[in-house]
Motif scaffolding. Structure first.
Motif, PDB file in Angstrom:
ATOM      1  N   ALA A   1       0.875  -1.378  -0.301  1.00  0.00           N
ATOM      2  CA  ALA A   1       0.039  -0.125  -0.237  1.00  0.00           C
ATOM      3  C   ALA A   1       0.342   1.312   0.009  1.00  0.00           C
ATOM      4  CB  ALA A   1      -0.937  -0.490   1.197  1.00  0.00           C
ATOM      5  N   ASP A   2       1.251   1.964  -1.193  1.00  0.00           N
ATOM      6  CA  ASP A   2       2.437   2.739  -0.913  1.00  0.00           C
ATOM      7  C   ASP A   2       0.928   3.825  -1.532  1.00  0.00           C
ATOM      8  OD1 ASP A   2       4.295   1.266  -2.979  1.00  0.00           O
ATOM      9  OD2 ASP A   2       4.830   1.874  -0.168  1.00  0.00           O
ATOM     10  N   GLU A   3       0.895   4.812  -0.539  1.00  0.00           N
ATOM     11  CA  GLU A   3       0.651   5.989  -0.973  1.00  0.00           C
ATOM     12  C   GLU A   3       1.072   7.559  -1.072  1.00  0.00           C
ATOM     13  OE1 GLU A   3      -1.418   2.759   1.485  1.00  0.00           O
ATOM     14  OE2 GLU A   3      -0.105   4.575   2.727  1.00  0.00           O
ATOM     15  N   TRP A   4       0.610   8.568  -2.097  1.00  0.00           N
ATOM     16  CA  TRP A   4       1.381   9.710  -1.662  1.00  0.00           C
ATOM     17  C   TRP A   4       0.084  10.129  -2.506  1.00  0.00           C
ATOM     18  CZ3 TRP A   4       6.428   9.334  -0.999  1.00  0.00           C
ATOM     19  CH2 TRP A   4       7.064   8.659  -1.117  1.00  0.00           C
TER      20      TRP A   4
ATOM     21  N   GLU B   1      15.340   9.325 -11.691  1.00  0.00           N
ATOM     22  CA  GLU B   1      17.448   8.940 -11.599  1.00  0.00           C
ATOM     23  C   GLU B   1      16.780   7.757 -11.135  1.00  0.00           C
ATOM     24  OE1 GLU B   1      20.810   8.941 -13.919  1.00  0.00           O
ATOM     25  OE2 GLU B   1      19.949  10.810 -13.740  1.00  0.00           O
ATOM     26  N   LEU B   2      17.094   9.173  -9.850  1.00  0.00           N
ATOM     27  CA  LEU B   2      17.530   8.218  -8.989  1.00  0.00           C
ATOM     28  C   LEU B   2      16.734   7.056  -7.990  1.00  0.00           C
ATOM     29  CD1 LEU B   2      18.225  11.815  -7.010  1.00  0.00           C
ATOM     30  CD2 LEU B   2      19.994   9.727  -7.713  1.00  0.00           C
ATOM     31  N   GLY B   3      15.054   7.303  -8.184  1.00  0.00           N
ATOM     32  CA  GLY B   3      14.207   6.593  -7.871  1.00  0.00           C
ATOM     33  C   GLY B   3      14.083   5.348  -8.444  1.00  0.00           C
ATOM     34  N   GLU B   4      14.617   5.190  -9.122  1.00  0.00           N
ATOM     35  CA  GLU B   4      14.896   4.385 -10.125  1.00  0.00           C
ATOM     36  C   GLU B   4      15.681   3.275  -9.784  1.00  0.00           C
ATOM     37  OE1 GLU B   4      14.864   0.772 -13.150  1.00  0.00           O
ATOM     38  OE2 GLU B   4      13.332   2.086 -11.957  1.00  0.00           O
ATOM     39  N   LYS B   5      17.131   4.379  -9.386  1.00  0.00           N
ATOM     40  CA  LYS B   5      18.489   3.478  -9.281  1.00  0.00           C
ATOM     41  C   LYS B   5      18.409   3.432  -7.884  1.00  0.00           C
ATOM     42  CE  LYS B   5      23.390   5.282  -8.923  1.00  0.00           C
ATOM     43  NZ  LYS B   5      24.280   6.064  -9.702  1.00  0.00           N
ATOM     44  N   TYR B   6      17.844   3.851  -6.752  1.00  0.00           N
ATOM     45  CA  TYR B   6      17.837   3.289  -5.622  1.00  0.00           C
ATOM     46  C   TYR B   6      16.221   2.575  -4.859  1.00  0.00           C
ATOM     47  CZ  TYR B   6      22.311   5.584  -5.304  1.00  0.00           C
ATOM     48  OH  TYR B   6      23.125   6.145  -5.590  1.00  0.00           O
TER      49      TYR B   6
ATOM     50  N   PHE C   1      14.666  14.588   1.275  1.00  0.00           N
ATOM     51  CA  PHE C   1      13.384  14.020   1.510  1.00  0.00           C
ATOM     52  C   PHE C   1      13.262  12.599   2.246  1.00  0.00           C
ATOM     53  CE2 PHE C   1      11.384  10.625  -1.347  1.00  0.00           C
ATOM     54  CZ  PHE C   1       9.935  11.044  -1.131  1.00  0.00           C
ATOM     55  N   ILE C   2      14.803  11.530   2.023  1.00  0.00           N
ATOM     56  CA  ILE C   2      14.700  10.580   2.765  1.00  0.00           C
ATOM     57  C   ILE C   2      14.520  10.415   4.357  1.00  0.00           C
ATOM     58  CG2 ILE C   2      17.003   9.193   3.444  1.00  0.00           C
ATOM     59  CD1 ILE C   2      17.512   8.783   0.610  1.00  0.00           C
ATOM     60  N   TYR C   3      14.945  11.978   4.452  1.00  0.00           N
ATOM     61  CA  TYR C   3      15.159  12.238   5.821  1.00  0.00           C
ATOM     62  C   TYR C   3      13.754  12.207   6.538  1.00  0.00           C
ATOM     63  CZ  TYR C   3      20.060  10.814   7.547  1.00  0.00           C
ATOM     64  OH  TYR C   3      21.184  11.282   7.596  1.00  0.00           O
ATOM     65  N   THR C   4      12.611  13.463   5.765  1.00  0.00           N
ATOM     66  CA  THR C   4      11.767  14.263   6.197  1.00  0.00           C
ATOM     67  C   THR C   4      10.301  13.702   5.361  1.00  0.00           C
ATOM     68  OG1 THR C   4      11.869  15.930   4.524  1.00  0.00           O
ATOM     69  CG2 THR C   4      12.934  15.890   6.624  1.00  0.00           C
ATOM     70  N   GLY C   5       9.958  13.426   4.248  1.00  0.00           N
ATOM     71  CA  GLY C   5       9.156  13.085   3.722  1.00  0.00           C
ATOM     72  C   GLY C   5       8.989  13.956   2.911  1.00  0.00           C
ATOM     73  N   ARG C   6       9.945  14.793   2.372  1.00  0.00           N
ATOM     74  CA  ARG C   6       9.128  16.228   1.436  1.00  0.00           C
ATOM     75  C   ARG C   6      10.082  17.191   0.676  1.00  0.00           C
ATOM     76  NH1 ARG C   6       8.183  20.568   6.772  1.00  0.00           N
ATOM     77  NH2 ARG C   6      10.743  20.769   7.349  1.00  0.00           N
TER      78      ARG C   6
ATOM     79  N   MET D   1      13.668   3.222  -5.213  1.00  0.00           N
ATOM     80  CA  MET D   1      12.135   4.278  -4.125  1.00  0.00           C
ATOM     81  C   MET D   1      11.512   4.505  -4.979  1.00  0.00           C
ATOM     82  SD  MET D   1      15.072   6.650  -2.380  1.00  0.00           S
ATOM     83  CE  MET D   1      14.051   7.747  -1.863  1.00  0.00           C
ATOM     84  N   GLY D   2      10.450   3.537  -5.658  1.00  0.00           N
ATOM     85  CA  GLY D   2       9.090   4.211  -5.295  1.00  0.00           C
ATOM     86  C   GLY D   2       8.453   5.271  -5.497  1.00  0.00           C
ATOM     87  N   GLY D   3       8.097   5.379  -4.236  1.00  0.00           N
ATOM     88  CA  GLY D   3       7.569   7.258  -4.123  1.00  0.00           C
ATOM     89  C   GLY D   3       8.332   7.560  -4.531  1.00  0.00           C
ATOM     90  N   LEU D   4       9.552   8.570  -4.621  1.00  0.00           N
ATOM     91  CA  LEU D   4      10.005   9.607  -5.021  1.00  0.00           C
ATOM     92  C   LEU D   4      10.100   9.581  -6.987  1.00  0.00           C
ATOM     93  CD1 LEU D   4      12.255  11.591  -4.944  1.00  0.00           C
ATOM     94  CD2 LEU D   4      14.039   9.607  -5.145  1.00  0.00           C
ATOM     95  N   LYS D   5       9.195   8.283  -7.259  1.00  0.00           N
ATOM     96  CA  LYS D   5       9.575   8.165  -8.682  1.00  0.00           C
ATOM     97  C   LYS D   5       7.910   8.651  -8.496  1.00  0.00           C
ATOM     98  CE  LYS D   5      10.241   4.581 -11.356  1.00  0.00           C
ATOM     99  NZ  LYS D   5      10.368   3.234 -11.965  1.00  0.00           N
ATOM    100  N   ILE D   6       7.166   8.050  -8.236  1.00  0.00           N
ATOM    101  CA  ILE D   6       5.768   8.577  -8.607  1.00  0.00           C
ATOM    102  C   ILE D   6       5.188  10.064  -8.405  1.00  0.00           C
ATOM    103  CG2 ILE D   6       3.209   9.132  -6.977  1.00  0.00           C
ATOM    104  CD1 ILE D   6       4.014   5.918  -6.518  1.00  0.00           C
ATOM    105  N   ILE D   7       6.244  10.609  -7.351  1.00  0.00           N
ATOM    106  CA  ILE D   7       5.787  12.290  -7.241  1.00  0.00           C
ATOM    107  C   ILE D   7       7.134  12.867  -8.148  1.00  0.00           C
ATOM    108  CG2 ILE D   7       5.211  12.176  -5.320  1.00  0.00           C
ATOM    109  CD1 ILE D   7       8.342  13.542  -4.117  1.00  0.00           C
ATOM    110  N   ALA D   8       7.929  12.162  -9.029  1.00  0.00           N
ATOM    111  CA  ALA D   8       8.497  12.776  -9.759  1.00  0.00           C
ATOM    112  C   ALA D   8       7.992  12.825 -11.295  1.00  0.00           C
ATOM    113  CB  ALA D   8       9.557  12.118 -10.064  1.00  0.00           C
TER     114      ALA D   8
END
Length: 292
Positions: free
Chosen positions: A9-12, A248-253, A228-233, A255-262
């Motif tokens: 359940a990934d909610e963004w 690119e960073l979301g894909e490389k590491y 973003f990693i520390y705070t979620g914002r 991090m699905g949530g980062l990819k979504i907001i990007a």
């Protein structure tokens, strides 16, 4: 975010800084749902924040109520029980139900969203895939929900994380970009990214030296990435300026949530000048939404 009921359940939420309505698209995925329909009980998504109140999605595979047996129930639940004016759209497969703006206290939803038979027809490889689009009006006209110019991850925001990021006390890892060193904590990196976790726990050079050197990156990009990693914002302008870099960073590491907001940002600012660049980035970094 950890798996729930063998699913995820990934909610963004993506907040437009000038908007007075917070809009979220929440996906709740449950594996082996036919087995769940044989049991009476409730399956809850991870919580997410809407206008400073905590909510979650509740799915009832089989009701104990006599009038709802043989049906799947779906509900939007307000954990804080603070009344809010909200819009909600639930969709599973080709079944969709919409509630226009109304005041919601504890919960709202459908005891009989659809029958077990209809549900089975719309499962994807045995998976129940629910998408909920939720909009909640702000308390005051013209006042953003969480503050102008900020993109918020919907898992609860930790002020402690923000303080740790700023103080940089007791750090045990270094990320180096263009000869600038960013001090950070292994535990935050490992929780945010399975790639970082594997790297830190392995016998790789990055683990032995507690240092990662990143090539072809901008310092501001890495600073906002770590924030973003520390705070979620993340700062909205930084996200707009570096959306391809964050994808690119979301894909490389991983991090699905980062990819979504990007991707959400790329879609929001898409125009004829950046269209080709964004589509190429989507193909290169597996951005499903920007490619579709």
């Amino acid at each position: 975010m950890s798996p729930l009921y063998s699913g995820s359940a990934d909610e963004w939420s993506y907040l437009n800084g000038a908007s007075t309505v917070l809009s979220l698209s929440v996906d709740f995925i449950i594996d082996n749902f036919e087995d769940q329909m044989k049991k009476a009980g409730k399956l809850n998504s991870h919580p997410f924040t809407v206008n400073d109140t905590q909510w979650h999605i509740e799915v009832i595979p089989e009701s104990v109520a006599a009038d709802s047996k043989g049906f799947v129930g779906v509900f939007l639940c307000n954990d804080d029980e603070a009344e809010a004016e909200a819009f909600c759209k639930f969709k599973v497969g080709y079944t969709e139900n919409v509630m226009d703006f109304k005041k919601i206290g504890k919960d709202w939803g459908y005891k009989q969203f659809f029958s077990h038979q209809k549900c089975k027809e719309q499962l994807k490889n045995g998976r129940f895939e629910l998408n909920a689009v939720i909009k909640v009006k702000a308390n005051k006209e013209g006042t953003p929900i969480h503050g102008k110019g900020t993109i918020f991850c919907t898992k609860p925001l930790s002020n402690v994380g923000a303080q740790i990021f700023e103080a940089k006390s007791y750090t045990d890892y270094q990320i180096i970009c263009n000869e600038k060193s960013f001090s950070c904590h292994k535990v935050y990196l490992a929780i945010a990214s399975p790639v970082f976790k594997t790297m830190i726990e392995s016998k790789m050079k990055e683990a032995k030296e507690s240092t990662l050197v990143l090539e072809d990156c901008y310092e501001d990009l890495i600073d906002n990435f770590l924030r973003f990693i520390y705070t979620g914002r993340m700062d909205e302008e930084a996200l707009k300026e570096n959306c391809v870099g964050f994808l690119e960073l979301g894909e490389k590491y991983d991090m699905g949530g980062l990819k979504i907001i990007a991707e959400q940002t790329m879609i929001a600012i898409l125009d004829t000048e950046n269209m080709l660049t964004f589509f190429q980035a989507g193909n290169l970094y597996r951005g499903e939404n920007i490619r579709s």
